[in-house]
Design an enzyme around this catalytic site. Structure first.
Site, PDB file in Angstrom:
ATOM      1  N   SER A  14     -16.774  -8.829   1.668  1.00  0.00           N
ATOM      2  CA  SER A  14     -16.358  -7.190   0.590  1.00  0.00           C
ATOM      3  C   SER A  14     -15.369  -8.187  -0.593  1.00  0.00           C
ATOM      4  CB  SER A  14     -14.755  -6.411   1.412  1.00  0.00           C
ATOM      5  OG  SER A  14     -14.305  -5.775   0.847  1.00  0.00           O
ATOM      6  N   HIS A  18     -19.970  -5.839   0.708  1.00  0.00           N
ATOM      7  CA  HIS A  18     -19.873  -4.636   1.260  1.00  0.00           C
ATOM      8  C   HIS A  18     -19.126  -3.804   0.297  1.00  0.00           C
ATOM      9  CE1 HIS A  18     -17.828  -2.520   4.310  1.00  0.00           C
ATOM     10  NE2 HIS A  18     -16.443  -2.671   3.696  1.00  0.00           N
ATOM     11  N   ASP A  20     -16.333  -1.576  -1.301  1.00  0.00           N
ATOM     12  CA  ASP A  20     -15.516  -0.715  -0.564  1.00  0.00           C
ATOM     13  C   ASP A  20     -14.760   0.678  -1.356  1.00  0.00           C
ATOM     14  OD1 ASP A  20     -14.654  -1.283   2.086  1.00  0.00           O
ATOM     15  OD2 ASP A  20     -14.042  -3.083   0.839  1.00  0.00           O
ATOM     16  N   MET A  58     -13.234   4.128  -2.885  1.00  0.00           N
ATOM     17  CA  MET A  58     -12.220   4.376  -2.171  1.00  0.00           C
ATOM     18  C   MET A  58     -11.256   6.147  -3.627  1.00  0.00           C
ATOM     19  SD  MET A  58     -10.028   1.422  -0.933  1.00  0.00           S
ATOM     20  CE  MET A  58     -10.412   0.087  -0.045  1.00  0.00           C
ATOM     21  N   HIS A 107     -19.537   1.340   1.600  1.00  0.00           N
ATOM     22  CA  HIS A 107     -18.725   2.210   2.376  1.00  0.00           C
ATOM     23  C   HIS A 107     -17.901   2.952   1.693  1.00  0.00           C
ATOM     24  CE1 HIS A 107     -15.136   1.079   5.457  1.00  0.00           C
ATOM     25  NE2 HIS A 107     -15.192   2.488   5.387  1.00  0.00           N
ATOM     26  N   MET A 124     -15.167   5.265   1.349  1.00  0.00           N
ATOM     27  CA  MET A 124     -13.601   6.053   2.044  1.00  0.00           C
ATOM     28  C   MET A 124     -13.058   7.064   1.029  1.00  0.00           C
ATOM     29  SD  MET A 124     -12.234   2.820   2.403  1.00  0.00           S
ATOM     30  CE  MET A 124     -13.626   1.516   1.567  1.00  0.00           C
ATOM     31  N   MET A 147     -13.358   0.749  12.475  1.00  0.00           N
ATOM     32  CA  MET A 147     -12.172  -0.255  11.309  1.00  0.00           C
ATOM     33  C   MET A 147     -10.818  -1.081  11.998  1.00  0.00           C
ATOM     34  SD  MET A 147     -12.892   0.867   8.040  1.00  0.00           S
ATOM     35  CE  MET A 147     -10.935  -0.593   7.463  1.00  0.00           C
ATOM     36  N   GLY A 158      -7.727   1.182   3.099  1.00  0.00           N
ATOM     37  CA  GLY A 158      -7.311   1.948   1.678  1.00  0.00           C
ATOM     38  C   GLY A 158      -6.859   0.456   0.438  1.00  0.00           C
ATOM     39  N   PHE A 159      -6.363  -1.045   1.935  1.00  0.00           N
ATOM     40  CA  PHE A 159      -6.315  -1.748   1.640  1.00  0.00           C
ATOM     41  C   PHE A 159      -6.946  -3.607   2.153  1.00  0.00           C
ATOM     42  CE2 PHE A 159      -2.966   1.318   0.853  1.00  0.00           C
ATOM     43  CZ  PHE A 159      -2.718   1.135  -0.418  1.00  0.00           C
ATOM     44  N   GLY A 198      -6.091  -7.231   2.875  1.00  0.00           N
ATOM     45  CA  GLY A 198      -5.198  -8.519   3.462  1.00  0.00           C
ATOM     46  C   GLY A 198      -4.227  -7.417   4.315  1.00  0.00           C
ATOM     47  N   ASP A 214     -14.542  -4.303  10.395  1.00  0.00           N
ATOM     48  CA  ASP A 214     -14.068  -4.089   8.948  1.00  0.00           C
ATOM     49  C   ASP A 214     -12.496  -4.011   9.120  1.00  0.00           C
ATOM     50  OD1 ASP A 214     -13.570  -3.561   6.836  1.00  0.00           O
ATOM     51  OD2 ASP A 214     -14.290  -2.091   5.612  1.00  0.00           O
ATOM     52  N   GLY A 215     -11.947  -4.979   8.452  1.00  0.00           N
ATOM     53  CA  GLY A 215     -10.392  -5.031   8.043  1.00  0.00           C
ATOM     54  C   GLY A 215      -9.921  -6.314   9.376  1.00  0.00           C
ATOM     55  N   GLY A 216      -9.318  -6.791   8.206  1.00  0.00           N
ATOM     56  CA  GLY A 216      -7.688  -8.408   9.222  1.00  0.00           C
ATOM     57  C   GLY A 216      -8.988  -9.146   9.791  1.00  0.00           C
ATOM     58  N   SER A 253     -10.116 -10.823   2.440  1.00  0.00           N
ATOM     59  CA  SER A 253      -9.367 -11.504   1.689  1.00  0.00           C
ATOM     60  C   SER A 253      -9.820 -12.919   2.463  1.00  0.00           C
ATOM     61  CB  SER A 253      -7.940 -11.547   1.679  1.00  0.00           C
ATOM     62  OG  SER A 253      -7.677 -10.733   3.876  1.00  0.00           O
TER      63      SER A 253
HETATM   64  C1  DX5 Z   1     -10.180  -1.488   3.714  1.00  0.00           C
HETATM   65  C2  DX5 Z   1     -11.937  -1.915   3.206  1.00  0.00           C
HETATM   66  C3  DX5 Z   1     -11.894  -2.732   3.879  1.00  0.00           C
HETATM   67  C4  DX5 Z   1     -11.016  -3.860   3.541  1.00  0.00           C
HETATM   68  C5  DX5 Z   1     -10.854  -5.175   4.363  1.00  0.00           C
HETATM   69  O1  DX5 Z   1     -10.385  -0.404   3.791  1.00  0.00           O
HETATM   70  O2  DX5 Z   1     -12.735  -1.564   4.131  1.00  0.00           O
HETATM   71  O3  DX5 Z   1     -13.268  -3.754   3.912  1.00  0.00           O
HETATM   72  O4  DX5 Z   1     -11.750  -3.978   1.983  1.00  0.00           O
HETATM   73  O5  DX5 Z   1     -10.158  -6.577   3.816  1.00  0.00           O
HETATM   74  P1  DX5 Z   1      -9.603  -7.849   4.731  1.00  0.00           P
HETATM   75  O6  DX5 Z   1     -11.037  -8.723   5.001  1.00  0.00           O
HETATM   76  O7  DX5 Z   1      -8.555  -8.726   3.805  1.00  0.00           O
HETATM   77  O8  DX5 Z   1      -8.863  -6.638   5.752  1.00  0.00           O
HETATM   78 ZN    ZN Z   2     -14.731  -2.150   3.795  1.00  0.00          ZN
END
Ligand code: DX5
Ligand code: ZN
Length: 236
Positions: A10, A35, A37, A39, A68, A70, A161, A166-167, A169, A194-196, A217
């Site tokens: 991403s 990917h 993102d 938003m 993606h 959002m 998800m 939204g973010f 990290g 996707d995420g963490g 991240s």
């Molecule tokens: C969150 C995004 C994710 C995000 C993942 O809203 O959809 O794709 O960028 O970020 P990390 O891998 O840092 O959790």
């Molecule tokens: Zn994403």
């Protein structure tokens, strides 16, 4: 047979002043797809980028690009992202809540829905497919995967998800693991998480049945990104 493990980078955690460098980093590290993102400040409490940046990225990579979305009204922007060069367009189930469900407050996040208006969603799936693009459907952590097998089998991938969107990290939400396991029992296609994602959580989601991992991240902050991709691919 389990589909092969793929890693999607991403760009949300990349340096936006050097996107060319970010793409080089992906190519030299064995990343499988990009990917994006997107938003809008309504579906999520953050604003990122739109088709202009997708168009700028397109000549910089031959890797598949997954938008993606959002955003609150994804149906209005399918053509824009298709023309900008996205190969996969992923929309959120929460944007297709049946009218009978009580709407959430504008400033209430994450968006969630207990069910989906499949007729409305089908129209968008058709729109994406008629633009010759692949289609993904995303679910926020609190939304159950409450869709029929018929609809599920029209998708090229399901995105689960594992943080509230939204973010980048944020910390992985463990409670989504049973959702991945349940989905894998009834779906043979691509399950993306996707995420963490890091080497620890990658192992958990792969064991639960996911085969595509998104990382922002963990990948873009790594000193040795190639090693990170290898680690993520073998961490089960
Ligand atoms: C969150 C995004 C994710 C995000 C993942 O809203 O959809 O794709 O960028 O970020 P990390 O891998 O840092 O959790
Ligand atoms: Zn994403």
């Amino acid at each position: 047979m389990m589909p092969k493990i793929e890693i999607s980078a991403s760009v949300l955690s990349a340096d936006f002043a050097c996107l060319k460098e970010a793409m080089k980093r992906c190519h030299s590290s064995g990343i499988d797809s990009i990917h994006l993102d997107i938003m809008d400040g309504h579906f999520v409490p953050n604003i990122s980028f739109g088709p202009v940046v997708v168009r700028a990225l397109r000549p910089l990579t031959k890797l598949p690009m997954d938008a993606h979305l959002m955003i609150e009204n994804p149906q209005w922007y399918i053509d824009d992202f298709a023309k900008a060069g996205a190969d996969i367009i992923t929309v959120h189930a929460e944007c297709f809540s049946p009218p009978s469900l009580k709407p959430q407050q504008a400033n209430e996040f994450p968006k969630k829905t207990d069910s989906v208006d499949e007729g409305k969603l089908l129209e968008v799936i058709k729109k994406i497919k008629s633009a010759n693009k692949k289609v993904g459907l995303a679910f926020n952590p609190p939304s159950p995967i409450n869709i029929t097998d018929k609809l599920l089998n029209k998708l090229n991938e399901v995105l689960i998800m594992s943080v509230n969107p939204g973010f980048s990290g944020q910390t992985f939400i463990q409670e989504v693991l049973p959702k991945i396991r349940e989905l894998r029992k009834r779906y043979k296609g691509n399950i993306q998480v996707d995420g963490g994602i890091n080497d620890q959580t990658a192992s958990q989601v792969i064991k639960s049945g996911a085969n595509m991992l998104v990382t922002a991240s963990y990948f873009f902050n790594a000193k040795d990104p190639k090693k990170v991709v290898e680690l993520l691919k073998i961490s089960h």
